[in-house]
Structure formats: C-alpha cells, structure tokens
Design a protein around this motif. Sequence first.
Motif, PDB file in Angstrom:
ATOM      1  N   LEU A  75       0.838  -1.199   0.000  1.00 34.67           N
ATOM      2  CA  LEU A  75       0.000   0.000   0.000  1.00 34.67           C
ATOM      3  C   LEU A  75       0.878   1.255   0.000  1.00 34.67           C
ATOM      4  O   LEU A  75       0.591   2.215  -0.744  1.00 34.67           O
ATOM      5  N   ALA A  76       1.925   1.267   0.810  1.00 34.77           N
ATOM      6  CA  ALA A  76       2.832   2.419   0.850  1.00 34.77           C
ATOM      7  C   ALA A  76       3.488   2.624  -0.514  1.00 34.77           C
ATOM      8  O   ALA A  76       3.658   3.767  -0.971  1.00 34.77           O
ATOM      9  N   TYR A  77       3.833   1.526  -1.184  1.00 34.03           N
ATOM     10  CA  TYR A  77       4.448   1.608  -2.519  1.00 34.03           C
ATOM     11  C   TYR A  77       3.470   2.222  -3.528  1.00 34.03           C
ATOM     12  O   TYR A  77       3.860   3.080  -4.332  1.00 34.03           O
ATOM     13  N   ILE A  78       2.218   1.800  -3.484  1.00 30.65           N
ATOM     14  CA  ILE A  78       1.208   2.341  -4.393  1.00 30.65           C
ATOM     15  C   ILE A  78       1.032   3.842  -4.158  1.00 30.65           C
ATOM     16  O   ILE A  78       0.929   4.638  -5.107  1.00 30.65           O
ATOM     17  N   LEU A  79       1.016   4.257  -2.905  1.00 32.15           N
ATOM     18  CA  LEU A  79       0.887   5.681  -2.581  1.00 32.15           C
ATOM     19  C   LEU A  79       2.076   6.475  -3.126  1.00 32.15           C
ATOM     20  O   LEU A  79       1.904   7.569  -3.672  1.00 32.15           O
ATOM     21  N   ASP A  80       3.276   5.912  -2.992  1.00 27.50           N
ATOM     22  CA  ASP A  80       4.466   6.593  -3.516  1.00 27.50           C
ATOM     23  C   ASP A  80       4.433   6.679  -5.036  1.00 27.50           C
ATOM     24  O   ASP A  80       4.805   7.698  -5.620  1.00 27.50           O
ATOM     25  N   LEU A  81       4.009   5.593  -5.668  1.00 28.89           N
ATOM     26  CA  LEU A  81       3.921   5.574  -7.125  1.00 28.89           C
ATOM     27  C   LEU A  81       2.919   6.615  -7.602  1.00 28.89           C
ATOM     28  O   LEU A  81       3.160   7.321  -8.597  1.00 28.89           O
ATOM     29  N   PHE A  82       1.822   6.745  -6.910  1.00 28.23           N
ATOM     30  CA  PHE A  82       0.809   7.748  -7.227  1.00 28.23           C
ATOM     31  C   PHE A  82       1.387   9.154  -7.080  1.00 28.23           C
ATOM     32  O   PHE A  82       1.199  10.020  -7.943  1.00 28.23           O
ATOM     33  N   PHE A  83       2.115   9.388  -5.997  1.00 26.45           N
ATOM     34  CA  PHE A  83       2.724  10.689  -5.741  1.00 26.45           C
ATOM     35  C   PHE A  83       3.753  11.039  -6.816  1.00 26.45           C
ATOM     36  O   PHE A  83       3.742  12.151  -7.372  1.00 26.45           O
ATOM     37  N   ILE A  84       4.625  10.081  -7.152  1.00 24.02           N
ATOM     38  CA  ILE A  84       5.639  10.318  -8.182  1.00 24.02           C
ATOM     39  C   ILE A  84       4.991  10.578  -9.532  1.00 24.02           C
ATOM     40  O   ILE A  84       5.434  11.440 -10.302  1.00 24.02           O
ATOM     41  N   SER A  85       3.926   9.835  -9.846  1.00 24.73           N
ATOM     42  CA  SER A  85       3.234  10.011 -11.128  1.00 24.73           C
ATOM     43  C   SER A  85       2.649  11.409 -11.251  1.00 24.73           C
ATOM     44  O   SER A  85       2.699  12.027 -12.325  1.00 24.73           O
ATOM     45  N   ILE A  86       2.098  11.916 -10.144  1.00 23.89           N
ATOM     46  CA  ILE A  86       1.544  13.277 -10.160  1.00 23.89           C
ATOM     47  C   ILE A  86       2.652  14.295 -10.416  1.00 23.89           C
ATOM     48  O   ILE A  86       2.492  15.224 -11.227  1.00 23.89           O
ATOM     49  N   VAL A  87       3.779  14.127  -9.740  1.00 23.38           N
ATOM     50  CA  VAL A  87       4.910  15.047  -9.923  1.00 23.38           C
ATOM     51  C   VAL A  87       5.389  15.021 -11.370  1.00 23.38           C
ATOM     52  O   VAL A  87       5.629  16.070 -11.986  1.00 23.38           O
ATOM     53  N   LEU A  88       5.518  13.810 -11.936  1.00 22.83           N
ATOM     54  CA  LEU A  88       5.968  13.689 -13.322  1.00 22.83           C
ATOM     55  C   LEU A  88       4.967  14.335 -14.281  1.00 22.83           C
ATOM     56  O   LEU A  88       5.366  14.960 -15.271  1.00 22.83           O
ATOM     57  N   SER A  89       3.695  14.165 -13.996  1.00 23.62           N
ATOM     58  CA  SER A  89       2.664  14.745 -14.859  1.00 23.62           C
ATOM     59  C   SER A  89       2.720  16.267 -14.858  1.00 23.62           C
ATOM     60  O   SER A  89       2.371  16.916 -15.848  1.00 23.62           O
ATOM     61  N   ILE A  90       3.167  16.828 -13.725  1.00 26.49           N
ATOM     62  CA  ILE A  90       3.246  18.279 -13.624  1.00 26.49           C
ATOM     63  C   ILE A  90       4.498  18.821 -14.300  1.00 26.49           C
ATOM     64  O   ILE A  90       4.445  19.773 -15.084  1.00 26.49           O
ATOM     65  N   VAL A  91       5.650  18.188 -14.020  1.00 26.11           N
ATOM     66  CA  VAL A  91       6.926  18.729 -14.518  1.00 26.11           C
ATOM     67  C   VAL A  91       7.239  18.279 -15.947  1.00 26.11           C
ATOM     68  O   VAL A  91       8.057  18.900 -16.624  1.00 26.11           O
ATOM     69  N   ALA A  92       6.615  17.177 -16.387  1.00 25.79           N
ATOM     70  CA  ALA A  92       6.892  16.697 -17.746  1.00 25.79           C
ATOM     71  C   ALA A  92       5.589  16.244 -18.396  1.00 25.79           C
ATOM     72  O   ALA A  92       5.477  15.137 -18.915  1.00 25.79           O
ATOM     73  N   GLN A  93       4.612  17.118 -18.393  1.00 20.98           N
ATOM     74  CA  GLN A  93       3.264  16.770 -18.828  1.00 20.98           C
ATOM     75  C   GLN A  93       3.224  16.322 -20.290  1.00 20.98           C
ATOM     76  O   GLN A  93       2.639  15.287 -20.621  1.00 20.98           O
TER      77      GLN A  93
END
Length: 209
Positions: A75-93
Amino acid sequence: MNDSYYIQVKDEQTGPFTLKELFEQDLDVDTMVLAPGNEEWQEASYVPELFEYFEQQGIYLPTEGNLASFWIRFLAYILDLFFISIVLSIVAQDYVMQLSKSFYAENPTPEQAIERFKYSMALYVLLALYNTLCESTPMRGSIGKKLCRLAVVDADGRRLGVGRALLRNFFKILSSLPLNIGYLPILWNQRRQGWHDMVAKTYVIRRDA
C-alpha cells in the motif's frame, strides 16, 4: 521480589536501578543489562521493557511484533507511485502524455518500445533516489510509508545512513526484476525482508506497534 536492574559501564557492574532509574541512564542498544529474573546479561536492545525508552530516543527496534507485513508495504508503494506520477505529470506533462499513447498502442513500434523501457528505468531510478533521500532523513521512509506509519531501520533500530539507504534502494531494482520476485520473500520470511532488505540488513517496522 527482585525488581532491580544492573548495567555494565566500562566493564564494571553498576546498579541496582529501578526501571524508572534505568531510563535516566545513558543507555545504548548494545549496553549490557542484567534484568530481574534473568541469570545472563543481554544487550539492552533485547530487553522488551526498554523498547519505550529507545523509541523516545528515535530508535525503533525491529521485533517480531512490529515488522511490517507485505500488504501494508505494498500500500505504501502504491501511494508513492501515485505521488511520483503526479509530480511527473506536472513537470513533464507533454512527455508523459506522449508516452502514455505508446503504452496503450496495440502494435508499438521499436521506437515506442525503447521509450517504454527508458521511461520504466528512469522511474525505477527516480524512486530509488526519492526513497534514499527520505529514508536517510528523520522521516525514516517515503511519504507513502509515513502515511502508513512505517519506518525503515537497521538491525539496531537506527535511521539509515545515505550509503545504506542507497544500497537498499538500488537493490530494489533487482528485486523488481523479473516480476517483482525479490519482494515475495516478505510474505513468508520470518524477518519480513525482501532481497534488498537482506542485502542492506534493513527492516521495515510499524511505528504504532
């Protein structure tokens, strides 16, 4: 009834102490303690009634009762993956949007397959660096682990140094290949360790245990 504790200071026996008085001593995890009812000296990290003392010092000793399960770590891994994906979507949309099309392509071209591989490896490396940074700080774990009340510690319950955290997280890449097989031992291993934990000699514990 004997409720006195003794400790060894510079190879000399000191005491007796009550448990409250023992908490006032400058104990370390490897301080030798003779607890009431015991005939043999043992390291302070093996005396259950001292766990609270060490937690107050920021030391979370891994025990059979506080080792994190596979599923809470997942569950912690999924939360981190979600967080990283959001960051990537913002900085490299734009790049992420273009890449997502190649991921869903029915017949990807060789160029698209290469882009997929490059993105996957970049994500692994980014996660490794992110986790290394988080685990070597007082957080003792990623944002996902923090939300799940987990911490990554060494065998003495201490926070990881940068070197050990880096070793642990780059070995996660090997644990992930193929098919995340290196994570599966957490399901049955008595110490709840994946391959990367075994190599780095680390543990994931629940802070609320």
